[in-house]
Scaffold this motif. Structure first.
Motif, PDB file in Angstrom:
ATOM      1  N   LYS A   3      41.317  40.752  50.068  1.00  0.00           N
ATOM      2  CA  LYS A   3      40.883  39.939  50.755  1.00  0.00           C
ATOM      3  C   LYS A   3      39.392  40.139  49.867  1.00  0.00           C
ATOM      4  O   LYS A   3      38.966  39.153  49.108  1.00  0.00           O
ATOM      5  CB  LYS A   3      40.157  40.065  51.983  1.00  0.00           C
ATOM      6  CG  LYS A   3      41.232  39.465  53.092  1.00  0.00           C
ATOM      7  CD  LYS A   3      40.603  39.547  54.458  1.00  0.00           C
ATOM      8  CE  LYS A   3      41.903  38.909  55.077  1.00  0.00           C
ATOM      9  NZ  LYS A   3      41.361  39.040  56.833  1.00  0.00           N
ATOM     10  N   ARG A   4      38.441  41.524  49.662  1.00  0.00           N
ATOM     11  CA  ARG A   4      38.065  41.700  49.202  1.00  0.00           C
ATOM     12  C   ARG A   4      37.487  41.730  47.760  1.00  0.00           C
ATOM     13  O   ARG A   4      37.176  40.840  46.994  1.00  0.00           O
ATOM     14  CB  ARG A   4      37.332  43.432  48.995  1.00  0.00           C
ATOM     15  CG  ARG A   4      36.213  43.896  48.801  1.00  0.00           C
ATOM     16  CD  ARG A   4      35.594  45.617  49.103  1.00  0.00           C
ATOM     17  NE  ARG A   4      37.235  46.390  48.287  1.00  0.00           N
ATOM     18  CZ  ARG A   4      38.254  47.141  48.693  1.00  0.00           C
ATOM     19  NH1 ARG A   4      36.873  47.675  49.315  1.00  0.00           N
ATOM     20  NH2 ARG A   4      38.761  47.873  48.285  1.00  0.00           N
ATOM     21  N   ASN A   5      38.591  41.606  46.795  1.00  0.00           N
ATOM     22  CA  ASN A   5      39.549  40.910  45.470  1.00  0.00           C
ATOM     23  C   ASN A   5      39.394  39.846  45.313  1.00  0.00           C
ATOM     24  O   ASN A   5      38.409  39.204  44.557  1.00  0.00           O
ATOM     25  CB  ASN A   5      40.810  41.805  44.367  1.00  0.00           C
ATOM     26  CG  ASN A   5      40.543  43.435  44.866  1.00  0.00           C
ATOM     27  OD1 ASN A   5      39.546  43.809  44.860  1.00  0.00           O
ATOM     28  ND2 ASN A   5      41.892  43.961  44.928  1.00  0.00           N
ATOM     29  N   PHE A 144      35.092  38.612  33.522  1.00  0.00           N
ATOM     30  CA  PHE A 144      35.464  39.628  34.147  1.00  0.00           C
ATOM     31  C   PHE A 144      36.635  40.645  34.067  1.00  0.00           C
ATOM     32  O   PHE A 144      37.115  40.507  32.567  1.00  0.00           O
ATOM     33  CB  PHE A 144      35.943  38.581  35.271  1.00  0.00           C
ATOM     34  CG  PHE A 144      36.933  39.055  36.773  1.00  0.00           C
ATOM     35  CD1 PHE A 144      35.939  39.495  37.133  1.00  0.00           C
ATOM     36  CD2 PHE A 144      38.199  39.052  36.813  1.00  0.00           C
ATOM     37  CE1 PHE A 144      36.969  40.837  38.335  1.00  0.00           C
ATOM     38  CE2 PHE A 144      38.978  39.632  37.943  1.00  0.00           C
ATOM     39  CZ  PHE A 144      38.120  40.160  38.540  1.00  0.00           C
ATOM     40  N   GLU A 145      36.076  41.305  33.940  1.00  0.00           N
ATOM     41  CA  GLU A 145      36.325  43.203  33.785  1.00  0.00           C
ATOM     42  C   GLU A 145      37.521  43.747  35.010  1.00  0.00           C
ATOM     43  O   GLU A 145      36.744  44.349  35.836  1.00  0.00           O
ATOM     44  CB  GLU A 145      35.539  44.125  33.654  1.00  0.00           C
ATOM     45  CG  GLU A 145      34.303  43.493  32.194  1.00  0.00           C
ATOM     46  CD  GLU A 145      33.705  44.514  32.143  1.00  0.00           C
ATOM     47  OE1 GLU A 145      34.228  45.528  31.165  1.00  0.00           O
ATOM     48  OE2 GLU A 145      32.582  44.336  31.927  1.00  0.00           O
ATOM     49  N   PRO A 146      38.697  44.002  34.646  1.00  0.00           N
ATOM     50  CA  PRO A 146      39.948  43.786  35.876  1.00  0.00           C
ATOM     51  C   PRO A 146      39.356  45.556  35.991  1.00  0.00           C
ATOM     52  O   PRO A 146      39.441  45.261  37.909  1.00  0.00           O
ATOM     53  CB  PRO A 146      40.920  43.265  35.649  1.00  0.00           C
ATOM     54  CG  PRO A 146      40.686  41.983  34.779  1.00  0.00           C
ATOM     55  CD  PRO A 146      39.777  42.438  33.603  1.00  0.00           C
ATOM     56  N   ARG A 147      40.051  46.132  35.475  1.00  0.00           N
ATOM     57  CA  ARG A 147      39.629  47.335  35.337  1.00  0.00           C
ATOM     58  C   ARG A 147      38.739  47.871  36.826  1.00  0.00           C
ATOM     59  O   ARG A 147      39.260  49.118  37.363  1.00  0.00           O
ATOM     60  CB  ARG A 147      40.198  48.644  34.464  1.00  0.00           C
ATOM     61  CG  ARG A 147      41.482  48.180  33.831  1.00  0.00           C
ATOM     62  CD  ARG A 147      41.678  49.721  32.999  1.00  0.00           C
ATOM     63  NE  ARG A 147      42.246  50.583  33.309  1.00  0.00           N
ATOM     64  CZ  ARG A 147      40.891  51.396  33.255  1.00  0.00           C
ATOM     65  NH1 ARG A 147      39.408  50.949  32.849  1.00  0.00           N
ATOM     66  NH2 ARG A 147      41.096  52.493  33.482  1.00  0.00           N
ATOM     67  N   PHE A 307      48.049  44.451  45.117  1.00  0.00           N
ATOM     68  CA  PHE A 307      47.561  43.336  44.572  1.00  0.00           C
ATOM     69  C   PHE A 307      46.710  43.223  44.070  1.00  0.00           C
ATOM     70  O   PHE A 307      45.278  43.080  44.203  1.00  0.00           O
ATOM     71  CB  PHE A 307      48.206  41.507  45.436  1.00  0.00           C
ATOM     72  CG  PHE A 307      48.348  40.836  44.567  1.00  0.00           C
ATOM     73  CD1 PHE A 307      49.733  39.849  44.281  1.00  0.00           C
ATOM     74  CD2 PHE A 307      47.104  39.870  45.092  1.00  0.00           C
ATOM     75  CE1 PHE A 307      49.859  39.005  42.970  1.00  0.00           C
ATOM     76  CE2 PHE A 307      47.294  38.438  44.093  1.00  0.00           C
ATOM     77  CZ  PHE A 307      48.360  38.453  43.445  1.00  0.00           C
ATOM     78  N   SER A 308      45.928  43.219  42.850  1.00  0.00           N
ATOM     79  CA  SER A 308      44.697  43.369  42.205  1.00  0.00           C
ATOM     80  C   SER A 308      44.587  41.890  40.717  1.00  0.00           C
ATOM     81  O   SER A 308      45.234  40.662  40.931  1.00  0.00           O
ATOM     82  CB  SER A 308      43.867  44.469  41.838  1.00  0.00           C
ATOM     83  OG  SER A 308      44.799  45.338  41.305  1.00  0.00           O
ATOM     84  N   VAL A 309      43.836  42.304  39.986  1.00  0.00           N
ATOM     85  CA  VAL A 309      43.555  42.222  38.574  1.00  0.00           C
ATOM     86  C   VAL A 309      44.343  42.618  37.451  1.00  0.00           C
ATOM     87  O   VAL A 309      43.861  43.976  37.524  1.00  0.00           O
ATOM     88  CB  VAL A 309      42.424  40.719  38.228  1.00  0.00           C
ATOM     89  CG1 VAL A 309      42.732  40.069  36.951  1.00  0.00           C
ATOM     90  CG2 VAL A 309      42.123  40.478  39.258  1.00  0.00           C
ATOM     91  N   LYS A 416      50.342  40.518  39.609  1.00  0.00           N
ATOM     92  CA  LYS A 416      49.120  40.476  40.268  1.00  0.00           C
ATOM     93  C   LYS A 416      48.122  39.104  39.124  1.00  0.00           C
ATOM     94  O   LYS A 416      49.119  38.682  39.028  1.00  0.00           O
ATOM     95  CB  LYS A 416      48.145  41.775  39.259  1.00  0.00           C
ATOM     96  CG  LYS A 416      48.794  43.029  39.010  1.00  0.00           C
ATOM     97  CD  LYS A 416      47.678  44.330  38.568  1.00  0.00           C
ATOM     98  CE  LYS A 416      48.567  45.722  38.562  1.00  0.00           C
ATOM     99  NZ  LYS A 416      47.594  46.676  38.110  1.00  0.00           N
ATOM    100  N   PHE A 417      47.064  39.286  40.125  1.00  0.00           N
ATOM    101  CA  PHE A 417      46.683  38.023  38.587  1.00  0.00           C
ATOM    102  C   PHE A 417      46.611  38.373  37.694  1.00  0.00           C
ATOM    103  O   PHE A 417      46.266  39.297  37.431  1.00  0.00           O
ATOM    104  CB  PHE A 417      45.377  37.703  39.602  1.00  0.00           C
ATOM    105  CG  PHE A 417      45.491  37.056  41.170  1.00  0.00           C
ATOM    106  CD1 PHE A 417      46.018  36.048  40.955  1.00  0.00           C
ATOM    107  CD2 PHE A 417      44.722  37.399  42.176  1.00  0.00           C
ATOM    108  CE1 PHE A 417      45.679  34.851  42.125  1.00  0.00           C
ATOM    109  CE2 PHE A 417      44.681  36.848  43.096  1.00  0.00           C
ATOM    110  CZ  PHE A 417      45.107  35.426  43.231  1.00  0.00           C
TER     111      PHE A 417
END
Length: 423
Positions: A3-5, A144-147, A307-309, A416-417
């Motif tokens: 949810k936060r991501n 947007f910097e996923p790491r 699950f993230s980016v 991931k996204f």
């Protein structure tokens, strides 16, 4: 965590859409479209221009595990202010660590024909432990910097630098830098040096770097460097020397870093990309200046919790802080298929990916209060991405195998996204 991501993704997307909308509204319909394209190009490079200075969009909003939401403002003067001098700086605030960070610097142009600048800066900020950067890369910008979302291992540093950047030839860029730093890890860490455990330390480092782009079409004009066509391969070499007892420096070590990038094909058709990065550190080197191979997987039990980016060039199945090395090599291969021509605006793209990493460390016992492995068995992962499915978002699937394959199948999977947008 999910949810936060997702909330953070929507914040980024909203900011991006507002920037695009604003860039359209500030022009009258009859104005030259060239001005609009120049504005969009400037925003794509991370700047919003005004008359005498540009806003640096890198500092508007970010998120990581240590600072939480990190927001602030950056500025740099432009050519309308002066073609010989520049002033730059930023200030940001972390809502989780309740701390301001900032940097102030400037430069003086010694020669316009060779694009030679003398630069100085003072920075009080955080840096990710184990991240290896090339000073010739200069600034980089991503909407947007996923790491950054999942990084939790940082060290505070107060760094004073003086450096010279110089275009030795149209294809060969050089940069030298001398820096004095006070470093304080934000985590429990100590390094065994001369039978003592050092937790906070000082470093004085000298760097020299070369970036050679022999196949670029580049011209040196009276106003500086003008690149008309990007060519491959590109080569970057950097040498770092830490000088013990110079301005109170505690460590003596050296580092040699190398990177080459090669592309075959075109962006609008089939494109293959190969990136090789290698580094070696000799001497007493603290963890802050070693190598971590750019992992991008959080330590959670299930696939959905992780699950993230996906990042652009990171190891998606490698857990954060899982490996550190004093010598390492990574090889990444990507093949971009021709975008699917679904409609004029909707063109998703399939990308195949394979990544390999090798590394080792001679004296891991010198690093106290932290547990990690090395990469001497060879780390491999492969997978695919389907990009630009909706509003720049896509999906990524990666599988970990080989010497560091884990017993549980789900622990080897990263789902991931992806996020890709261009102006």
């Amino acid at each position: 965590m999910i949810k936060r991501n997702i909330l953070f993704f929507f914040i980024v997307c909203t900011t991006l859409l507002q920037a695009q909308s604003f860039s359209k509204e500030i022009f009258e319909p009859k104005q030259d479209s060239i001005k609009k394209r120049l504005l969009l190009k400037s925003i794509g490079n991370g700047y919003f221009p005004t008359k005498y200075f540009n806003f640096d969009l890198r500092y508007l909003i970010k998120y990581n595990q240590y600072e939480g939401i990190r927001t602030g403002l950056g500025l740099i003067t432009n050519d309308a202010f002066s073609e010989k001098y520049r002033i730059n700086g930023y200030s940001v605030y972390g809502f989780r660590d309740h701390r301001f960070k900032y940097s102030i610097g400037g430069g003086f142009r010694l020669s316009s024909k060779t694009d030679t600048w003398l630069n100085v800066s003072y920075t009080d900020d955080l840096q990710e432990t184990g991240s290896a950067n090339f000073i010739t890369d200069g600034r980089s910008f991503q909407f947007f910097e996923p790491r950054l979302l999942n990084i939790d291992l940082f060290h505070k540093h107060i760094t004073k630098t003086i450096g010279i950047e110089h275009q030795l030839t149209p294809e060969l860029q050089t940069e030298t830098e001398f820096a004095v730093s006070k470093i304080n890890p934000t985590y429990s860490y100590g390094y065994v040096l001369d039978h003592q455990v050092i937790q906070h330390f000082n470093l004085s480092t000298a760097k020299i770097a070369f970036q050679w782009s022999p196949f670029d079409d580049v011209q040196l004009t009276d106003t500086g460097l003008n690149e008309t066509k990007e060519g491959f391969p590109k080569f970057t070499l950097q040498y770092t020397k830490s000088l013990k007892d110079v301005f109170g420096s505690d460590f003596a070590f050296s580092k040699l870093d190398f990177r080459t990038m090669y592309q075959i094909g075109t962006k609008n058709s089939h494109l293959s990309e190969i990136i090789l990065v290698s580094g070696v550190a000799n001497g007493n080197t603290p963890l802050s200046h070693l190598y971590h191979a750019y992992p991008n997987n959080i330590t959670k039990e299930t696939i959905l919790q992780r699950f993230s980016v996906a990042g652009l060039n990171s190891f998606e199945t490698m857990f954060f802080n899982e490996f550190f090395s004093d010598k390492f090599t990574t090889l990444q291969f990507k093949h971009f298929f021709k975008p699917f021509d679904v409609s004029l605006r909707y063109k998703p793209q399939l990308v195949l990916i394979t990544r390999l990493a090798f590394g080792d460390m001679e004296q891991p016992e010198k690093h106290q209060n932290i547990t990690f492995g090395t990469l001497n068995k060879g780390y491999t992962e492969s997978g695919f991405e389907i990009n630009k499915l909706l509003f720049g978002f896509g999906l990524s699937f990666t599988y970990r195998y080989g010497g560091y394959h884990l017993p549980e199948f789900s622990d080897n999977v990263a789902f991931k996204f992806t996020f890709n947008v261009s102006l």
